[in-house]
Design a protein around this motif. Structure first.
Motif: not given
Length: 143
Positions: A100-110, A117-128
């Protein structure tokens, strides 16, 4: 699974429509991070879309995202989920293009299959987002 928060994410003060640090996040946004971390620790199935940030949905490399690939940057759609998204849960942090997709996303380094390591949170996902888009804290926070 070892889950860390980057120092910059914990201590920073970034507060934009596209990136927020912990200190600027609302209680609801913090709850999304907590639920993501808890679900991983408890090995629960995750319902959100999860993918490498350098690949599009057809698994083609996205131009100008080489630095994401080098640093193994992924993102997870953490909810609230968009209407019309279909429920297709995954185990662990595997690629899930059908999630499922959402506006908010969690950016992490695998770092590995057992360490992120969670590195950022986006309240509104800006694709790419490209690595030179401003401000993008993603690359400056990698290990």
């Amino acid at each position: 699974m070892k889950i860390e928060l980057s120092k910059q994410f914990k201590e920073g003060r970034l507060n934009t429509p596209f990136f927020k640090d912990i200190q600027a996040m609302s209680d609801e946004e913090l709850q999304l991070i907590f639920e993501f971390m808890q679900a991983i620790k408890e090995e629960k199935r995750l319902r959100g879309k999860n993918k490498p940030s350098w690949l599009d949905d057809n698994l083609n490399d996205i131009p100008n995202t080489e630095v994401y690939k080098q640093n193994k940057i992924w993102h997870y759609h953490c909810g609230p989920y968009n209407k019309g998204s279909r429920y297709s849960p995954m185990s662990g942090l595997k690629m899930n293009l059908d999630g499922e997709t959402s506006g908010p996303v969690i950016h992490y380094q695998k770092i590995s299959d057992e360490h992120i390591v969670i590195i950022a949170f986006s309240p509104q996902h800006e694709p790419f987002p490209r690595d030179w888009d401003t401000p993008t804290p993603i690359i400056n926070r990698t290990e």
